[in-house]
Design a protein around this motif. Structure first.
Motif, mmCIF file in Angstrom:
data_model
loop_
_atom_site.group_PDB
_atom_site.id
_atom_site.type_symbol
_atom_site.label_atom_id
_atom_site.label_comp_id
_atom_site.label_asym_id
_atom_site.label_seq_id
_atom_site.Cartn_x
_atom_site.Cartn_y
_atom_site.Cartn_z
ATOM 1 N N GLN A 98 43.751 37.599 56.241
ATOM 2 C CA GLN A 98 43.318 36.361 55.954
ATOM 3 C C GLN A 98 44.212 35.341 55.507
ATOM 4 O OE1 GLN A 98 39.666 36.711 53.802
ATOM 5 N NE2 GLN A 98 38.508 37.609 55.336
ATOM 6 N N SER A 99 45.129 35.776 54.513
ATOM 7 C CA SER A 99 45.821 34.809 53.741
ATOM 8 C C SER A 99 47.109 35.658 53.301
ATOM 9 C CB SER A 99 45.360 33.844 52.947
ATOM 10 O OG SER A 99 45.191 34.631 51.858
ATOM 11 N N ALA A 100 48.457 34.637 53.172
ATOM 12 C CA ALA A 100 49.626 35.461 52.523
ATOM 13 C C ALA A 100 49.114 35.445 50.984
ATOM 14 C CB ALA A 100 50.734 34.161 52.505
ATOM 15 N N GLY A 101 48.155 34.414 50.495
ATOM 16 C CA GLY A 101 47.712 34.756 49.042
ATOM 17 C C GLY A 101 46.953 36.048 48.734
ATOM 18 N N HIS A 102 46.277 36.496 49.692
ATOM 19 C CA HIS A 102 45.864 37.728 49.548
ATOM 20 C C HIS A 102 46.615 38.790 49.480
ATOM 21 C CE1 HIS A 102 41.510 36.659 51.357
ATOM 22 N NE2 HIS A 102 41.890 35.917 50.294
ATOM 23 N N ARG A 103 47.907 38.774 50.276
ATOM 24 C CA ARG A 103 48.914 39.873 50.395
ATOM 25 C C ARG A 103 49.486 39.920 49.343
ATOM 26 N NH1 ARG A 103 48.650 37.798 55.763
ATOM 27 N NH2 ARG A 103 50.433 36.467 55.428
ATOM 28 N N ALA A 104 50.029 38.473 48.955
ATOM 29 C CA ALA A 104 50.876 38.409 47.548
ATOM 30 C C ALA A 104 50.003 39.050 46.289
ATOM 31 C CB ALA A 104 51.301 37.103 47.278
ATOM 32 N N ALA A 105 48.921 38.660 46.379
ATOM 33 C CA ALA A 105 48.124 39.241 45.111
ATOM 34 C C ALA A 105 47.959 40.821 45.102
ATOM 35 C CB ALA A 105 46.526 38.714 45.211
ATOM 36 N N TYR A 106 47.705 41.183 46.307
ATOM 37 C CA TYR A 106 47.322 42.645 46.512
ATOM 38 C C TYR A 106 48.781 43.652 46.023
ATOM 39 C CZ TYR A 106 46.961 47.502 48.218
ATOM 40 O OH TYR A 106 46.658 48.643 48.454
ATOM 41 N N TYR A 107 49.767 43.040 46.775
ATOM 42 C CA TYR A 107 51.221 44.031 46.567
ATOM 43 C C TYR A 107 51.756 43.595 45.155
ATOM 44 C CZ TYR A 107 51.146 45.218 51.282
ATOM 45 O OH TYR A 107 51.010 45.731 52.703
ATOM 46 N N ARG A 108 51.548 42.400 44.585
ATOM 47 C CA ARG A 108 51.707 42.232 42.957
ATOM 48 C C ARG A 108 50.896 43.101 42.229
ATOM 49 N NH1 ARG A 108 51.281 37.219 43.298
ATOM 50 N NH2 ARG A 108 48.988 36.958 42.501
ATOM 51 N N PHE A 109 49.588 43.261 42.404
ATOM 52 C CA PHE A 109 48.566 44.163 41.500
ATOM 53 C C PHE A 109 48.842 45.619 41.853
ATOM 54 C CE2 PHE A 109 46.435 40.328 40.233
ATOM 55 C CZ PHE A 109 45.934 40.757 38.878
ATOM 56 N N LYS A 110 49.328 46.065 43.029
ATOM 57 C CA LYS A 110 49.525 47.378 43.740
ATOM 58 C C LYS A 110 50.779 47.853 42.585
ATOM 59 C CE LYS A 110 50.508 50.520 47.312
ATOM 60 N NZ LYS A 110 50.817 50.612 48.724
ATOM 61 N N GLY A 111 51.787 46.812 42.528
ATOM 62 C CA GLY A 111 52.862 47.492 41.716
ATOM 63 C C GLY A 111 52.472 47.394 40.263
ATOM 64 N N ALA A 112 51.887 46.557 39.724
ATOM 65 C CA ALA A 112 51.307 46.809 38.308
ATOM 66 C C ALA A 112 50.491 47.878 38.026
ATOM 67 C CB ALA A 112 50.487 45.378 37.992
#
Length: 327
Positions: free
Chosen positions: A41-55
């Motif tokens: 749906q959006s780059a914001g979704h992807r960025a948030a997911y991979y950011r939190f996945k790393g965390a």
């Protein structure tokens, strides 16, 4: 509250919920399809997911470091089926996930955050900003990020960077006295002592020398398909074909690709990935030209093929394999 901040918080809450759902299980084909649709749906979704996945991954490491006494209850909680969680428990779990990820996020942003690989190993890391990096053999780097800065210090070796776009925070890779600056792109940086090699596969990067104004050195801008090699203040920029760029980056799959490459260079590449070294004791062998695709750590297979395809003989010793011309 600013609409951009609200949007980011919504993305982060949804990302945390998806991570919790994946972790708790069961994970069905319908779940996977819904998740992929959400990501798209959006780059914001992807960025948030991979950011939190790393965390989230960092939080898992933290739980392991704290010992079994804290790890077991967390494991028990993960085994609870997702659909049996009442709404209030789900909300609390998401809040817990956000909090845990935030704690890990701070840990990831610590100046002491170090990633390293042993000889022959590769490692892919998801960074908190949504970027990804892949470390090549025998490499070491530090990651420093905060609200205003994204900086990686490559101490040794090579890494490939897939940079999440953020115009307000350029992504800077420091390698010796060189700075490679990008916003949203994909490129590799290899450091050999004070020499640096940059290969750009997507987007554009700039190469600067630390402490020198860019306009003085006319810092080169590298587009996709360009390769820059530095030595001191000198920078050699070349344009390569897509095939040559792919060859330069083939190490990301554990392979080495050679096309009419001098044996001396082939040997040097194999020695980067193996503790048992190849040694050439005959100048005639160094001048042979090699082509093919080889697994970087399968040294014996390479030596066997060389003996079958060239007038070369190999002598195995304890920590090395010596190549000489066949008499």
């Amino acid at each position: 509250m600013d609409s951009a901040v609200e949007s980011r918080e919504r993305h982060e809450q949804a990302a945390a919920a998806w991570l919790l759902r994946q972790d708790a299980g069961p994970w069905t084909e319908q779940d996977a399809a819904a998740f992929e649709a959400w990501l798209a749906q959006s780059a914001g979704h992807r960025a948030a997911y991979y950011r939190f996945k790393g965390a989230w991954q960092e939080a898992g490491r933290l739980r392991a470091l704290l010992g079994r006494g804290t790890a077991q209850p967390a494991a028990a909680a993960r085994r609870r089926p997702w659909r049996r969680l009442p709404g209030l428990a789900i909300a609390a779990s998401v809040a817990c996930a956000v909090g845990l990820a935030a704690l890990a996020y701070l840990l990831v942003l610590s100046p002491s955050n170090v990633y390293a690989t042993r000889v022959g190993a590769l490692e892919t890391v998801s960074l908190p900003d949504g970027s990804r990096l892949t470390l090549n053999t025998d490499s070491r780097l530090h990651v420093d990020m905060d609200a205003n800065d994204r900086r990686v210090r490559l101490r040794q070796g090579e890494a490939f960077f897939e940079v999440a776009k953020d115009p307000l925070r350029p992504f800077v890779v420091e390698a010796g006295d060189k700075r490679i600056i990008a916003v949203g792109t994909a490129f590799s940086v290899r450091r050999s002592g004070s020499d640096v090699r940059v290969v750009v596969s997507e987007g554009r990067v700039r190469v600067e020398t630390a402490g020198r104004p860019a306009e003085v050195l006319q810092a080169p801008l590298l587009d996709a398909g360009m390769v820059a090699s530095t030595r001191g203040d000198a920078v050699l920029v070349q344009t390569r074909s897509p095939v040559e760029i792919a060859q330069s980056l083939s190490w990301r799959t554990g392979q080495l690709v050679f096309r009419d490459t001098p044996m001396a260079e082939v040997v040097a590449e194999f020695n980067r990935y193996n503790t048992r070294k190849l040694v050439v004791e005959d100048a005639a062998v160094d001048e042979l030209r090699v082509g093919g695709i080889f697994h970087a750590t399968q040294l014996d297979a390479f030596v066997s093929l060389v003996q079958r395809g060239f007038p070369v003989q190999a002598r195995a010793e304890e920590d090395r394999i010596v190549l000489t011309a066949r008499k």
